[in-house]
Each structure stands twice: as C-alpha cells, then as structure tokens.
Motif scaffolding. Structure first.
Motif, PDB file in Angstrom:
ATOM      1  N   CYS A   1     -10.607  -6.817  14.431  1.00 42.46           N
ATOM      2  CA  CYS A   1     -10.405  -5.841  15.510  1.00 42.46           C
ATOM      3  C   CYS A   1     -10.371  -4.385  15.037  1.00 42.46           C
ATOM      4  CB  CYS A   1      -9.119  -6.166  16.271  1.00 42.46           C
ATOM      5  SG  CYS A   1      -7.626  -5.675  15.383  1.00 42.46           S
ATOM      6  N   GLY A   2     -10.345  -4.166  13.738  1.00 46.72           N
ATOM      7  CA  GLY A   2     -10.386  -2.798  13.240  1.00 46.72           C
ATOM      8  C   GLY A   2      -9.034  -2.115  13.118  1.00 46.72           C
ATOM      9  N   ALA A   3      -7.948  -2.825  13.413  1.00 48.72           N
ATOM     10  CA  ALA A   3      -6.605  -2.253  13.266  1.00 48.72           C
ATOM     11  C   ALA A   3      -6.213  -2.230  11.788  1.00 48.72           C
ATOM     12  CB  ALA A   3      -5.600  -3.079  14.065  1.00 48.72           C
ATOM     13  N   PRO A   4      -5.185  -1.424  11.412  1.00 46.12           N
ATOM     14  CA  PRO A   4      -4.673  -1.482  10.045  1.00 46.12           C
ATOM     15  C   PRO A   4      -4.226  -2.909   9.717  1.00 46.12           C
ATOM     16  CG  PRO A   4      -3.775   0.411  11.201  1.00 46.12           C
ATOM     17  CD  PRO A   4      -4.490  -0.425  12.227  1.00 46.12           C
ATOM     18  N   ALA A   5      -4.570  -3.388   8.517  1.00 43.38           N
ATOM     19  CA  ALA A   5      -4.343  -4.799   8.185  1.00 43.38           C
ATOM     20  C   ALA A   5      -3.559  -4.951   6.896  1.00 43.38           C
ATOM     21  CB  ALA A   5      -5.686  -5.512   8.052  1.00 43.38           C
ATOM     22  N   ASN A   6      -2.574  -5.843   6.897  1.00 41.31           N
ATOM     23  CA  ASN A   6      -1.842  -6.121   5.662  1.00 41.31           C
ATOM     24  C   ASN A   6      -1.762  -7.610   5.349  1.00 41.31           C
ATOM     25  OD1 ASN A   6       0.116  -7.044   7.424  1.00 41.31           O
ATOM     26  ND2 ASN A   6       1.804  -6.191   6.231  1.00 41.31           N
TER      27      ASN A   6
ATOM     28  N   ALA B   1      -9.535  -9.392   5.396  1.00 42.44           N
ATOM     29  CA  ALA B   1      -8.320  -8.661   5.739  1.00 42.44           C
ATOM     30  C   ALA B   1      -8.097  -8.811   7.247  1.00 42.44           C
ATOM     31  CB  ALA B   1      -8.473  -7.195   5.368  1.00 42.44           C
ATOM     32  N   ARG B   2      -6.857  -9.078   7.641  1.00 40.98           N
ATOM     33  CA  ARG B   2      -6.542  -9.237   9.060  1.00 40.98           C
ATOM     34  C   ARG B   2      -5.241  -8.498   9.388  1.00 40.98           C
ATOM     35  NH1 ARG B   2      -8.693 -14.216  11.335  1.00 40.98           N
ATOM     36  NH2 ARG B   2     -10.825 -14.353  10.524  1.00 40.98           N
ATOM     37  N   CYS B   3      -5.162  -8.040  10.623  1.00 44.74           N
ATOM     38  CA  CYS B   3      -3.920  -7.430  11.094  1.00 44.74           C
ATOM     39  C   CYS B   3      -2.956  -8.535  11.530  1.00 44.74           C
ATOM     40  CB  CYS B   3      -4.196  -6.472  12.249  1.00 44.74           C
ATOM     41  SG  CYS B   3      -4.629  -7.316  13.779  1.00 44.74           S
ATOM     42  N   ARG B   4      -1.754  -8.144  11.882  1.00 44.06           N
ATOM     43  CA  ARG B   4      -0.719  -9.086  12.309  1.00 44.06           C
ATOM     44  C   ARG B   4      -1.177  -9.943  13.501  1.00 44.06           C
ATOM     45  NH1 ARG B   4       4.820  -9.171  11.816  1.00 44.06           N
ATOM     46  NH2 ARG B   4       4.786  -7.271  10.561  1.00 44.06           N
ATOM     47  N   LYS B   5      -1.910  -9.301  14.410  1.00 41.71           N
ATOM     48  CA  LYS B   5      -2.313  -9.998  15.628  1.00 41.71           C
ATOM     49  C   LYS B   5      -3.431 -11.003  15.359  1.00 41.71           C
ATOM     50  CE  LYS B   5      -4.737  -8.065  18.942  1.00 41.71           C
ATOM     51  NZ  LYS B   5      -5.188  -7.055  19.930  1.00 41.71           N
TER      52      LYS B   5
ATOM     53  N   CYS C   1       0.940  -2.446  -3.585  1.00 39.81           N
ATOM     54  CA  CYS C   1       0.714  -3.790  -3.061  1.00 39.81           C
ATOM     55  C   CYS C   1       0.140  -3.749  -1.662  1.00 39.81           C
ATOM     56  CB  CYS C   1       1.997  -4.611  -3.099  1.00 39.81           C
ATOM     57  SG  CYS C   1       3.279  -4.007  -2.001  1.00 39.81           S
ATOM     58  N   GLY C   2      -0.491  -4.857  -1.288  1.00 40.80           N
ATOM     59  CA  GLY C   2      -1.114  -4.974   0.025  1.00 40.80           C
ATOM     60  C   GLY C   2      -1.995  -6.204   0.045  1.00 40.80           C
ATOM     61  N   SER C   3      -2.779  -6.341   1.102  1.00 44.22           N
ATOM     62  CA  SER C   3      -3.665  -7.493   1.242  1.00 44.22           C
ATOM     63  C   SER C   3      -4.903  -7.298   0.365  1.00 44.22           C
ATOM     64  CB  SER C   3      -4.099  -7.637   2.700  1.00 44.22           C
ATOM     65  OG  SER C   3      -4.912  -6.525   3.059  1.00 44.22           O
ATOM     66  N   MET C   4      -5.760  -8.274   0.366  1.00 43.64           N
ATOM     67  CA  MET C   4      -7.056  -8.084  -0.271  1.00 43.64           C
ATOM     68  C   MET C   4      -7.841  -7.032   0.509  1.00 43.64           C
ATOM     69  SD  MET C   4      -8.163 -11.901  -1.463  1.00 43.64           S
ATOM     70  CE  MET C   4      -9.789 -11.302  -1.935  1.00 43.64           C
ATOM     71  N   PHE C   5      -8.740  -6.363  -0.157  1.00 46.92           N
ATOM     72  CA  PHE C   5      -9.607  -5.317   0.435  1.00 46.92           C
ATOM     73  C   PHE C   5      -8.820  -4.092   0.896  1.00 46.92           C
ATOM     74  CE2 PHE C   5     -11.271  -9.565   1.569  1.00 46.92           C
ATOM     75  CZ  PHE C   5     -12.326  -9.596   0.690  1.00 46.92           C
ATOM     76  N   SER C   6      -7.606  -3.896   0.358  1.00 52.74           N
ATOM     77  CA  SER C   6      -6.814  -2.732   0.770  1.00 52.74           C
ATOM     78  C   SER C   6      -6.901  -1.603  -0.263  1.00 52.74           C
ATOM     79  CB  SER C   6      -5.351  -3.140   0.983  1.00 52.74           C
ATOM     80  OG  SER C   6      -4.761  -3.557  -0.234  1.00 52.74           O
ATOM     81  N   GLY C   7      -7.632  -1.843  -1.351  1.00 55.11           N
ATOM     82  CA  GLY C   7      -7.823  -0.773  -2.331  1.00 55.11           C
ATOM     83  C   GLY C   7      -6.735  -0.681  -3.394  1.00 55.11           C
TER      84      GLY C   7
ATOM     85  N   ALA D   1      -5.548  -2.452   4.492  1.00 53.72           N
ATOM     86  CA  ALA D   1      -6.975  -2.660   4.702  1.00 53.72           C
ATOM     87  C   ALA D   1      -7.270  -2.413   6.182  1.00 53.72           C
ATOM     88  CB  ALA D   1      -7.356  -4.082   4.301  1.00 53.72           C
ATOM     89  N   ILE D   2      -8.482  -2.714   6.595  1.00 55.56           N
ATOM     90  CA  ILE D   2      -8.835  -2.629   8.014  1.00 55.56           C
ATOM     91  C   ILE D   2      -9.179  -4.035   8.485  1.00 55.56           C
ATOM     92  CG2 ILE D   2     -10.575  -1.764   9.635  1.00 55.56           C
ATOM     93  CD1 ILE D   2     -10.702   0.759   7.839  1.00 55.56           C
ATOM     94  N   CYS D   3      -8.564  -4.442   9.571  1.00 61.84           N
ATOM     95  CA  CYS D   3      -8.774  -5.798  10.100  1.00 61.84           C
ATOM     96  C   CYS D   3     -10.251  -6.017  10.375  1.00 61.84           C
ATOM     97  CB  CYS D   3      -7.961  -6.003  11.370  1.00 61.84           C
ATOM     98  SG  CYS D   3      -8.247  -7.632  12.118  1.00 61.84           S
TER      99      CYS D   3
END
Ligand code: ZN
Length: 194
Positions: A149-154, A176-180, A16-22, A144-146
C-alpha cells in the motif's frame, strides 16, 4: 572502569528495522564517515550471510565495505583489536552472546554500531536486537515502504510458506509490509486484504 581521556568514549548505536529499510546502507554511511575522519574501523558480519560477497558488507543498493565474516560473537571481541569503531551487520544472527560482546567493546571505549532486524518474519522481536536496544545509547529505527500500500513499513513478510527455510536477503522471498498489510504466517493467504 573507562578512562575517558585515555580510551575515548565508548557507546552502542543500534540501527534496526525490517528488510529493505536501508539498515546496511545506514551502517555503511556511518562507518564511511568514521573512515574519512581517519578512525580505525573494524567491520564484522555473520558467516551465515554470504549474499553477494563473503568479505564485504553490502546493502541492497550495492554499497559495500570490507568486512570480516565470523561465526561467533566472541570472535568480534578477539578481532576488534585497536579499532576505534566496530561495525556489526546482521546482528540478529549472532544470538544473545552479542549483547555482552557489545557491552565489553563499548566499555573499552569503542564506538559500536550494530545493524539488524528487530522482528522476525512472524513479527516477533528478534533476539538479541531488543536487548541491544535496551542498553544502547542511540537507536535508529529505519522504515521501509510497504510493498502493498505504500505506507511506512516496519515488518518483513515472508512470501514462502516454508517455515524451515532460511533465506538471507532474497528479494523475491520477502517483502516490506506495514502493520495493516502484514500477515503473520498462521493466517497466510495469497493477497492481503484492506
Ligand atoms: Zn501496507
């Protein structure tokens, strides 16, 4: 009661994960490995998800495997037959019924692999994935990748403000976006700050 020697060992794996996380890519990778080992594999997806192909599961990177589109989770039980391995994509669309179906399949000695979104576009846990995580033997959280900003994204950011709209797998509607950088719909605005 499972007869381990006769029926093999059943269990549940969740990806499981966000969209675009593979998620679908990882599901396809595991199912392919099982097919290479000549295990009987049955693959299901919800009939709602007709992106790209109606009889295959397809990842964003265009990998594909033949699958059966079903409307209700119960149909998976009926159609899994003698398969050793049961793959289920887009599990979040099957509702809570999927939890009992996965349990039954695993109790019969089958390896069950479910891929799905663990949060919706509001960042709220997306049933039945949280419940499946609780009962699964194995959990993989794909990141995924935000896209800001390019951070790890969930998280999955919906760019459209229309809350009525059901859009499956549309690249230009979600990011896909990170928490921030994730912004829940209530405080929607054009550009994320920070
Ligand atoms: Zn970010």
């Amino acid at each position: 009661m499972i007869n381990v020697i006769q029926d093999g060992w059943g269990w549940i794996e969740v990806i499981c994960g966000s969209m675009f996380s593979g998620k679908s890519e990882e599901l396809i990778r595991r199912l392919r490995r099982a097919q290479i080992a000549r295990q009987d594999v049955a693959i299901f997806k919800p009939a709602i998800d007709d992106r790209y192909s109606s009889d295959h599961i397809v990842s964003h990177s265009e990998q594909r495997l033949r699958s059966i589109a079903v409307t209700h989770a119960q149909e998976i039980l009926e159609m899994a037959g003698d398969a050793h391995v049961v793959g289920i994509d887009e599990g979040q669309f099957f509702g809570m019924e999927l939890v009992e179906v996965c349990n039954e399949l695993a109790n019969k000695g089958k390896r069950v692999i479910v891929a799905g979104l663990d949060q919706d576009y509001r960042g709220i846990p997306f049933e039945p994935i949280p419940q499946l995580l609780a009962i699964a033997e194995s959990i993989t959280k794909t990141l995924a990748i935000c896209m800001v900003c390019g951070a790890p994204a969930n998280r999955t950011q919906r760019l459209s403000s229309d809350s009525e709209r059901v859009v499956v797998g549309a690249k230009d509607v979600y990011e896909a976006r990170c928490r921030k950088c994730f912004q829940p719909p209530e405080q929607e605005s054009a550009s994320p700050s920070g």
